[in-house]
Design a protein around this motif. Structure first.
Motif, PDB file in Angstrom:
ATOM      1  N   GLY A  24     -17.237  -7.875  22.708  1.00  9.18           N
ATOM      2  CA  GLY A  24     -15.708  -7.029  22.763  1.00  9.18           C
ATOM      3  C   GLY A  24     -15.894  -6.297  21.930  1.00  9.18           C
ATOM      4  O   GLY A  24     -15.813  -4.809  22.274  1.00  9.18           O
ATOM      5  N   PHE A  25     -17.070  -5.935  20.449  1.00 10.96           N
ATOM      6  CA  PHE A  25     -16.599  -4.998  19.646  1.00 10.96           C
ATOM      7  C   PHE A  25     -17.759  -4.150  20.629  1.00 10.96           C
ATOM      8  O   PHE A  25     -17.103  -2.929  20.106  1.00 10.96           O
ATOM      9  CB  PHE A  25     -17.168  -5.516  18.308  1.00 10.96           C
ATOM     10  N   VAL A  26     -18.680  -4.201  20.837  1.00 12.78           N
ATOM     11  CA  VAL A  26     -19.491  -2.671  21.428  1.00 12.78           C
ATOM     12  C   VAL A  26     -19.400  -2.371  22.955  1.00 12.78           C
ATOM     13  O   VAL A  26     -19.256  -1.377  23.231  1.00 12.78           O
ATOM     14  CB  VAL A  26     -20.976  -4.178  21.949  1.00 12.78           C
ATOM     15  N   ALA A  27     -18.404  -3.177  23.698  1.00  8.86           N
ATOM     16  CA  ALA A  27     -18.285  -3.192  24.768  1.00  8.86           C
ATOM     17  C   ALA A  27     -16.960  -2.065  24.433  1.00  8.86           C
ATOM     18  O   ALA A  27     -16.232  -0.808  25.054  1.00  8.86           O
ATOM     19  CB  ALA A  27     -17.174  -4.197  25.577  1.00  8.86           C
ATOM     20  N   TYR A  28     -16.195  -2.453  23.609  1.00  5.64           N
ATOM     21  CA  TYR A  28     -14.615  -0.932  22.754  1.00  5.64           C
ATOM     22  C   TYR A  28     -15.199  -0.170  22.174  1.00  5.64           C
ATOM     23  O   TYR A  28     -14.982   0.947  22.999  1.00  5.64           O
ATOM     24  CB  TYR A  28     -14.407  -2.037  21.919  1.00  5.64           C
ATOM     25  N   LEU A  34     -29.827 -14.039  18.675  1.00  2.00           N
ATOM     26  CA  LEU A  34     -29.328 -13.497  19.165  1.00  2.00           C
ATOM     27  C   LEU A  34     -27.580 -13.986  18.266  1.00  2.00           C
ATOM     28  O   LEU A  34     -27.517 -12.833  17.603  1.00  2.00           O
ATOM     29  CB  LEU A  34     -29.174 -14.276  20.637  1.00  2.00           C
ATOM     30  N   SER A  35     -27.523 -15.371  17.827  1.00  6.58           N
ATOM     31  CA  SER A  35     -26.409 -15.140  17.150  1.00  6.58           C
ATOM     32  C   SER A  35     -26.210 -14.675  15.790  1.00  6.58           C
ATOM     33  O   SER A  35     -25.571 -13.911  15.455  1.00  6.58           O
ATOM     34  CB  SER A  35     -25.990 -16.801  16.943  1.00  6.58           C
ATOM     35  N   GLU A  36     -27.339 -14.825  14.804  1.00  9.46           N
ATOM     36  CA  GLU A  36     -27.344 -13.633  13.809  1.00  9.46           C
ATOM     37  C   GLU A  36     -27.413 -12.296  13.547  1.00  9.46           C
ATOM     38  O   GLU A  36     -26.544 -11.652  13.728  1.00  9.46           O
ATOM     39  CB  GLU A  36     -29.291 -14.078  13.278  1.00  9.46           C
ATOM     40  N   LEU A  37     -27.760 -11.461  15.284  1.00  9.53           N
ATOM     41  CA  LEU A  37     -27.221 -10.212  15.467  1.00  9.53           C
ATOM     42  C   LEU A  37     -26.078 -10.053  15.626  1.00  9.53           C
ATOM     43  O   LEU A  37     -25.084  -8.845  15.745  1.00  9.53           O
ATOM     44  CB  LEU A  37     -28.628  -9.708  16.329  1.00  9.53           C
ATOM     45  N   ALA A  38     -25.312 -10.898  16.425  1.00 11.15           N
ATOM     46  CA  ALA A  38     -23.543 -10.927  16.950  1.00 11.15           C
ATOM     47  C   ALA A  38     -23.391 -10.909  15.749  1.00 11.15           C
ATOM     48  O   ALA A  38     -21.557 -10.014  15.194  1.00 11.15           O
ATOM     49  CB  ALA A  38     -23.664 -11.862  17.765  1.00 11.15           C
ATOM     50  N   ARG A  39     -23.449 -11.899  14.555  1.00  8.65           N
ATOM     51  CA  ARG A  39     -22.652 -12.101  13.344  1.00  8.65           C
ATOM     52  C   ARG A  39     -22.458 -10.615  12.688  1.00  8.65           C
ATOM     53  O   ARG A  39     -21.829  -9.700  11.994  1.00  8.65           O
ATOM     54  CB  ARG A  39     -23.379 -12.700  12.264  1.00  8.65           C
ATOM     55  N   GLN A  40     -23.924  -9.637  12.408  1.00 10.43           N
ATOM     56  CA  GLN A  40     -24.456  -8.820  11.909  1.00 10.43           C
ATOM     57  C   GLN A  40     -23.752  -7.166  12.290  1.00 10.43           C
ATOM     58  O   GLN A  40     -22.561  -6.393  11.371  1.00 10.43           O
ATOM     59  CB  GLN A  40     -25.879  -7.859  12.062  1.00 10.43           C
ATOM     60  N   ILE A  41     -22.898  -7.288  13.520  1.00  8.71           N
ATOM     61  CA  ILE A  41     -22.350  -6.632  14.476  1.00  8.71           C
ATOM     62  C   ILE A  41     -21.145  -6.771  14.622  1.00  8.71           C
ATOM     63  O   ILE A  41     -20.332  -5.753  13.707  1.00  8.71           O
ATOM     64  CB  ILE A  41     -22.638  -6.402  16.131  1.00  8.71           C
ATOM     65  N   VAL A  42     -20.780  -7.881  14.277  1.00  3.35           N
ATOM     66  CA  VAL A  42     -19.313  -8.048  13.170  1.00  3.35           C
ATOM     67  C   VAL A  42     -18.758  -8.214  12.554  1.00  3.35           C
ATOM     68  O   VAL A  42     -17.287  -7.577  12.284  1.00  3.35           O
ATOM     69  CB  VAL A  42     -18.848  -9.705  14.063  1.00  3.35           C
ATOM     70  N   SER A  43     -19.730  -7.577  11.517  1.00  2.00           N
ATOM     71  CA  SER A  43     -19.146  -8.141  10.505  1.00  2.00           C
ATOM     72  C   SER A  43     -19.607  -6.089   9.165  1.00  2.00           C
ATOM     73  O   SER A  43     -20.102  -6.284   8.371  1.00  2.00           O
ATOM     74  CB  SER A  43     -20.171  -8.515   9.435  1.00  2.00           C
ATOM     75  N   ARG A  44     -20.451  -6.258  10.246  1.00  2.00           N
ATOM     76  CA  ARG A  44     -20.451  -4.212  10.212  1.00  2.00           C
ATOM     77  C   ARG A  44     -21.586  -4.056   9.384  1.00  2.00           C
ATOM     78  O   ARG A  44     -21.484  -2.889   8.925  1.00  2.00           O
ATOM     79  CB  ARG A  44     -19.584  -3.044  10.019  1.00  2.00           C
ATOM     80  N   GLN A  45     -22.636  -5.200   9.446  1.00  2.00           N
ATOM     81  CA  GLN A  45     -23.577  -4.680   8.622  1.00  2.00           C
ATOM     82  C   GLN A  45     -24.590  -4.352   9.557  1.00  2.00           C
ATOM     83  O   GLN A  45     -25.213  -3.587   8.246  1.00  2.00           O
ATOM     84  CB  GLN A  45     -23.903  -5.770   8.375  1.00  2.00           C
ATOM     85  N   ILE A  46     -25.039  -3.669  10.753  1.00  2.00           N
ATOM     86  CA  ILE A  46     -25.373  -2.707  10.871  1.00  2.00           C
ATOM     87  C   ILE A  46     -24.857  -1.802  12.447  1.00  2.00           C
ATOM     88  O   ILE A  46     -23.385  -2.348  12.474  1.00  2.00           O
ATOM     89  CB  ILE A  46     -25.975  -3.181  12.226  1.00  2.00           C
ATOM     90  N   GLU A  47     -24.701  -0.986  12.560  1.00  2.00           N
ATOM     91  CA  GLU A  47     -24.260   0.430  13.568  1.00  2.00           C
ATOM     92  C   GLU A  47     -25.201  -0.102  15.188  1.00  2.00           C
ATOM     93  O   GLU A  47     -25.833   0.067  14.724  1.00  2.00           O
ATOM     94  CB  GLU A  47     -24.364   2.029  13.228  1.00  2.00           C
ATOM     95  N   PHE A  48     -23.469  -0.397  15.737  1.00  2.00           N
ATOM     96  CA  PHE A  48     -24.179  -0.246  17.146  1.00  2.00           C
ATOM     97  C   PHE A  48     -23.069   0.166  18.132  1.00  2.00           C
ATOM     98  O   PHE A  48     -22.464  -0.427  18.522  1.00  2.00           O
ATOM     99  CB  PHE A  48     -24.459  -1.952  17.981  1.00  2.00           C
TER     100      PHE A  48
END
Length: 235
Positions: free
Chosen positions: A193-197, A221-235
């Protein structure tokens, strides 16, 4: 089964075996299985449900990440052929959904999405059933016997992989691992949802971008998703 099809099935099993190494990602394993089952068996859609600690089935993988399929799977998990398959530990075939005289909400949703038949296969090892592999078809009619045997074989292999060498007495460890898979799925949905938005794209497109990045960076996959949600990385 023709030679080409048989070789594809063997290749799929080898891929499953290759995935079952220390630190493998259950969500990625099952997502790949769902997609390969769709390709191998000609299913219109494929979904995998796993049971949480309370025995409630939840969607953990789907060949099509559309909200329509996920909704049908959720309904099936609440009351339908998929949950009956899980409870009985046996395959359940519904060659004509329109002829069903029960499971009203599931029947209606499946028909609205164009599905005419569904076949559910237990993910089971001995007396322990942890979920179900579910094939949806847009046409009515029985599933080919060879396809049914292949689907069950793949479901069995994935189950063995998840359980690994653990004995049935190690229920607490198994429960924790399955719960981790279900929790990971929630985070993946949030990341989608975050990336789609952020990118102005569809949820399925967002999911493919996340999967591609996970493979490129060789991380779960789950670890990358956590990084995206927590905004540890820019996606």
């Amino acid at each position: 089964m023709d030679a080409t099809r048989e070789s594809e099935v063997i290749r799929t099993m080898i891929r499953l075996a290759d995935t079952l190494v220390a630190g493998y990602d259950i969500v990625e394993l099952l997502q790949g299985l769902a997609e390969r089952c769709g390709e191998l068996l000609g299913a219109s859609a494929t979904g995998i449900l796993l049971a949480d600690r309370s025995g409630r089935l939840e969607v953990v993988a789907a060949s099509n990440e559309s909200s329509d399929l996920l909704e049908v799977l959720q309904l099936a998990a609440g009351d339908g052929p998929c949950i009956e398959c899980y409870r009985r530990g046996e395959a359940v075939s519904v060659p004509d959904i329109t002829a069903l005289d029960r499971w009203g909400p599931f029947r209606q949703a499946a028909q609205e999405q164009g599905y005419r038949s569904v076949y559910a296969f237990p993910m089971r090892l001995r007396q322990t059933t942890i979920g179900s592999l579910n094939l949806f078809q847009e046409q009515a009619g029985p599933l080919d016997r060879g396809d049914a045997e292949t689907a069950q074989a793949l479901a069995d292999m994935a189950t063995i992989g998840i359980l690994q060498a653990r004995t049935l007495e190690e229920a607490s460890q198994l429960s924790a691992q399955l719960q981790h898979a279900l929790n990971s799925r929630v985070v993946i949905e949030q990341a989608k949802g975050f990336v789609a938005y952020r990118r102005g794209i569809s949820m399925p497109e967002a999911f493919e971008l996340i999967r591609r990045r996970a493979r490129e960076t060789r991380q779960p996959l789950s670890e990358l998703a956590r990084q995206i949600v927590s905004r540890q990385i820019e996606f």
